[in-house]
Design a protein around this motif. Structure first.
Motif, PDB file in Angstrom:
ATOM      1  N   ARG A  88       0.832  -1.206   0.000  1.00 26.66           N
ATOM      2  CA  ARG A  88       0.000   0.000   0.000  1.00 26.66           C
ATOM      3  C   ARG A  88       0.868   1.259   0.000  1.00 26.66           C
ATOM      4  NH1 ARG A  88      -5.557   0.190   3.388  1.00 26.66           N
ATOM      5  NH2 ARG A  88      -6.218   2.319   2.872  1.00 26.66           N
ATOM      6  N   GLY A  89       1.907   1.241   0.837  1.00 23.73           N
ATOM      7  CA  GLY A  89       2.827   2.381   0.885  1.00 23.73           C
ATOM      8  C   GLY A  89       3.547   2.562  -0.447  1.00 23.73           C
ATOM      9  N   GLY A  90       3.900   1.451  -1.093  1.00 21.52           N
ATOM     10  CA  GLY A  90       4.590   1.516  -2.383  1.00 21.52           C
ATOM     11  C   GLY A  90       3.706   2.143  -3.454  1.00 21.52           C
ATOM     12  N   ALA A  91       2.433   1.783  -3.436  1.00 18.17           N
ATOM     13  CA  ALA A  91       1.498   2.356  -4.406  1.00 18.17           C
ATOM     14  C   ALA A  91       1.378   3.866  -4.199  1.00 18.17           C
ATOM     15  CB  ALA A  91       0.141   1.678  -4.283  1.00 18.17           C
ATOM     16  N   ARG A  92       1.356   4.269  -2.933  1.00 21.36           N
ATOM     17  CA  ARG A  92       1.289   5.708  -2.644  1.00 21.36           C
ATOM     18  C   ARG A  92       2.513   6.422  -3.211  1.00 21.36           C
ATOM     19  NH1 ARG A  92       0.607   4.808   3.294  1.00 21.36           N
ATOM     20  NH2 ARG A  92      -1.482   3.907   3.490  1.00 21.36           N
ATOM     21  N   LEU A  93       3.688   5.827  -3.010  1.00 22.14           N
ATOM     22  CA  LEU A  93       4.928   6.400  -3.562  1.00 22.14           C
ATOM     23  C   LEU A  93       4.795   6.606  -5.064  1.00 22.14           C
ATOM     24  CD1 LEU A  93       7.921   4.358  -2.041  1.00 22.14           C
ATOM     25  CD2 LEU A  93       7.358   6.777  -1.641  1.00 22.14           C
ATOM     26  N   ALA A  94       4.295   5.588  -5.745  1.00 24.57           N
ATOM     27  CA  ALA A  94       4.195   5.629  -7.203  1.00 24.57           C
ATOM     28  C   ALA A  94       3.271   6.755  -7.647  1.00 24.57           C
ATOM     29  CB  ALA A  94       3.676   4.282  -7.722  1.00 24.57           C
ATOM     30  N   VAL A  95       2.090   6.837  -7.009  1.00 26.62           N
ATOM     31  CA  VAL A  95       1.093   7.833  -7.428  1.00 26.62           C
ATOM     32  C   VAL A  95       1.572   9.239  -7.078  1.00 26.62           C
ATOM     33  CG1 VAL A  95      -1.306   8.566  -7.211  1.00 26.62           C
ATOM     34  CG2 VAL A  95      -0.742   6.132  -7.234  1.00 26.62           C
ATOM     35  N   ALA A 126      -4.225   6.933 -14.312  1.00 28.67           N
ATOM     36  CA  ALA A 126      -5.003   5.696 -14.349  1.00 28.67           C
ATOM     37  C   ALA A 126      -4.306   4.610 -13.521  1.00 28.67           C
ATOM     38  CB  ALA A 126      -5.166   5.230 -15.792  1.00 28.67           C
ATOM     39  N   HIS A 127      -5.070   3.557 -13.217  1.00 27.98           N
ATOM     40  CA  HIS A 127      -4.507   2.417 -12.477  1.00 27.98           C
ATOM     41  C   HIS A 127      -4.896   1.122 -13.173  1.00 27.98           C
ATOM     42  CE1 HIS A 127      -3.095  -0.192  -9.393  1.00 27.98           C
ATOM     43  NE2 HIS A 127      -4.287  -0.512  -8.924  1.00 27.98           N
ATOM     44  N   ASP A 174      -5.573   0.040  -3.005  1.00 30.74           N
ATOM     45  CA  ASP A 174      -5.916   0.910  -1.870  1.00 30.74           C
ATOM     46  C   ASP A 174      -4.934   2.077  -1.776  1.00 30.74           C
ATOM     47  OD1 ASP A 174      -8.104  -0.568  -1.204  1.00 30.74           O
ATOM     48  OD2 ASP A 174      -7.125  -1.710   0.390  1.00 30.74           O
ATOM     49  N   GLY A 175      -3.645   1.795  -2.023  1.00 31.82           N
ATOM     50  CA  GLY A 175      -2.635   2.855  -1.992  1.00 31.82           C
ATOM     51  C   GLY A 175      -2.915   3.914  -3.047  1.00 31.82           C
ATOM     52  N   VAL A 179      -4.231   8.151  -2.216  1.00 35.65           N
ATOM     53  CA  VAL A 179      -3.704   9.435  -2.698  1.00 35.65           C
ATOM     54  C   VAL A 179      -4.736  10.146  -3.576  1.00 35.65           C
ATOM     55  CG1 VAL A 179      -1.836  10.555  -3.984  1.00 35.65           C
ATOM     56  CG2 VAL A 179      -1.370   8.480  -2.644  1.00 35.65           C
ATOM     57  N   LEU A 180      -5.422   9.373  -4.411  1.00 40.76           N
ATOM     58  CA  LEU A 180      -6.415   9.951  -5.333  1.00 40.76           C
ATOM     59  C   LEU A 180      -7.809   9.610  -4.839  1.00 40.76           C
ATOM     60  CD1 LEU A 180      -4.653   8.939  -8.674  1.00 40.76           C
ATOM     61  CD2 LEU A 180      -4.579  11.169  -7.547  1.00 40.76           C
ATOM     62  N   LEU A 181      -8.218  10.308  -3.760  1.00 44.23           N
ATOM     63  CA  LEU A 181      -9.468   9.958  -3.071  1.00 44.23           C
ATOM     64  C   LEU A 181     -10.668  10.004  -3.998  1.00 44.23           C
ATOM     65  CD1 LEU A 181      -8.733  11.927   0.193  1.00 44.23           C
ATOM     66  CD2 LEU A 181      -8.967   9.441  -0.019  1.00 44.23           C
TER      67      LEU A 181
END
Lengths: 349, 349
Positions: free
Chosen positions: A179-186, A198-199, A214-215, A219-221
């Motif tokens: 989840r934290g990694g996805a946040r980093l990416a976005v 996009a995801h 979820d990550g 970031v993109l609520l």
């Protein structure tokens, strides 16, 4: 506590060699199967072994002082996925090296479908392995229940998310911070000024994919659902998802794919459509599977998890479980490890 | 001979279900590990099993009436080769399907180096498998001796060529007609009017590669040694060999590569140099590994061997060995099978 006197009293390899009048190497060869030693010489060594009551020191070197010296690695995927996704190779490599260091034999099993579960259960129940390492388990997977029934100590790769897992015996596992990694990416894509990110999501029945999704949403609520397309971690599914996204939202300017293989599939579609990466569409993957992320053109910016290291950790965790006994039902999973991830910047974003 | 009366007297699954007052499916689940069956229900079934003396019918379905229900597949190659060469995937797929049909569990082992032999020997000696299937053995390989010492019945993939093999116990194996296939390939190139046909050879320590080289020389008795370059079955080695050949004999007009992967590597170099395939250089591979031979541009003309079928045959041969006992020392290898090959014409030649 081992008795040092008793240990000292055990005849050594050297003593056997002296007794038989042969070299240490010859004794070692005979004790380990006898390959390359002529019969009369081997017989001499075997007599000396018997007369001195020599016991080879395998147990001391092995993962634990159990009898099998083997560990089952069970990949909950069909064979075509295992051989085509380099993620599995890297994870198996880490496990293999660590098991070798523990002088334990890796035996690899996989699951073509639920029809294989009974047979795998019987194999595990047969007392052929000291423990099991299982990964790529799906949430509707019957495999964890099969493994649990066999009472073979097991460590999982990836956070357990299967039905009934919460009420279950604590299951030690190794995972990365998906989840934290996805946040980093976005956040990285936002930092580049991208506005319509996009995801491409991974399979809905694996926690790694769900956590990465979820990550993205953390970031993109208020992300437009039309910006999210479904994949299954294969390159082909990444290509399909990319085509869908371009149809729904031709104005998209960035893509976060839940793994590198799907990103590589998406990249092919972007090029076919004449879209430049990163100028028109910035692209970020996940995993940093080197043979994929460095081989694409342009190379992939991605979230690196230490795949080989996670494999090694699974073995160490299993060794700990074997030495300490099983955790209690309902207990925490003190042995589980969530490994950190980092963003690796290459040309694609 | 089984006694039909005794067989008839064996309580059936249905009888257990009726006795316990549960469904047939529930009995089956409990007997096969009990996944998904609630405790009180499972206990009821287990009591019925005990009272009736029910014996699950695993043995009847299994490969042989031995106790392990598992077969070791040993690939004498390091892990990075296994996961990068689709040949192994196809062979393992055939083995896997046939073992599943025999209700026997496949456990995959591989060999990073000779340092793994002792451990593999101990595992095989430990009574965990009913037999072993070994392939990609090299001629200087200690593995066959290790397997022999363990006395685990084994079938090999590929004609044995290791030192001491001739004097050894007869070793059943499955292979394809490597030499005849190479002749087909070279004659096809001759038939296209090619006059300077090069050969990219496979590893010098594997009979498959040596036999294919012999087939090339059978047809081209006076081939210039400068037209033969050495590879190791990887794509990278095919590229290196192609570069060497072009340096030594820039006038060459055809190449027979000893496998598809090396042909694909050679193709890349030919294109880099601006040579058209097949116009300037005709190219033939060997194996017909579909994911390689159909994916190249142009697709490869190649010698097809039925890789998956060979895997299946290895299992059937092992089943025969297990049922009939070991062949005598010095005996023929009546069980061994050489499978035919055929030329598959695509655009590269």
């Amino acid at each position: 506590m081992p008795d040092p006197t008793a240990a000292g009293a055990r005849p050594t390899l050297e003593a056997v060699a002296a007794h038989a009048g042969v070299s240490r190497a010859t004794v070692s060869r005979v004790v380990n199967g006898g390959a390359g030693v002529r019969r009369p010489l081997a017989d001499k060594v075997r007599r000396a072994v018997e007369e001195l009551g020599y016991v080879p020191n395998h147990a001391a070197r092995s993962l634990v002082t159990r009898r099998n010296g083997a560990v089952a690695v069970i990949i909950a995927e069909p064979e075509f996925r295992i051989f085509s996704d380099p993620f599995f190779e890297q994870q198996v490599r880490g496990i293999s090296r660590e098991l070798t260091a523990h002088d334990s034999q890796l035996v690899l099993l996989w699951v073509e479908g639920p029809g294989d579960h009974d047979r795998i259960g019987r194999y595990l129940s047969g007392g052929h392995v000291d423990g099991a390492l299982a990964f790529s388990v799906h949430n509707d997977d019957g495999l964890p229940a099969v493994i649990r029934r066999t009472q073979v100590p097991a460590v999982f790769g990836g956070r357990p998310g299967w039905a009934g897992q919460a009420a279950d015996r604590a299951v030690p596992y190794v995972d990365c911070d998906n989840r934290g990694g996805a946040r980093l990416a976005v956040r990285h894509l936002l930092g580049l000024g991208r506005e319509r990110i996009a995801h491409i999501a991974g399979p809905r029945d694996q926690t790694s994919a769900l956590d990465r999704g979820d990550g993205y949403r953390d970031v993109l609520l208020d992300a437009d659902p039309a910006l999210i397309a479904q994949g299954d971690f294969t390159a082909a599914s990444g290509a399909r998802a990319m085509a869908e996204l371009l149809q729904r939202r031709p104005d998209l300017d960035a893509v976060f794919a839940a793994n590198d293989l799907m990103a590589s599939g998406a990249l092919g579609v972007l090029r076919e459509r004449g879209l430049r990466v990163p100028e028109d569409v910035a692209l970020v993957g996940f995993d940093d599977v080197v043979s994929v992320a460095e081989a694409t053109d342009p190379p992939l910016t991605t979230v690196r998890q230490d795949i080989e290291g996670m494999g090694r950790l699974m073995v160490r965790l299993l060794a700990r479980v074997l030495n300490q006994g099983e955790p209690e039902p309902g207990a925490d999973t003190p042995g589980s490890v969530i490994m950190p991830v980092e963003l690796v910047r290459r040309a694609s974003a």
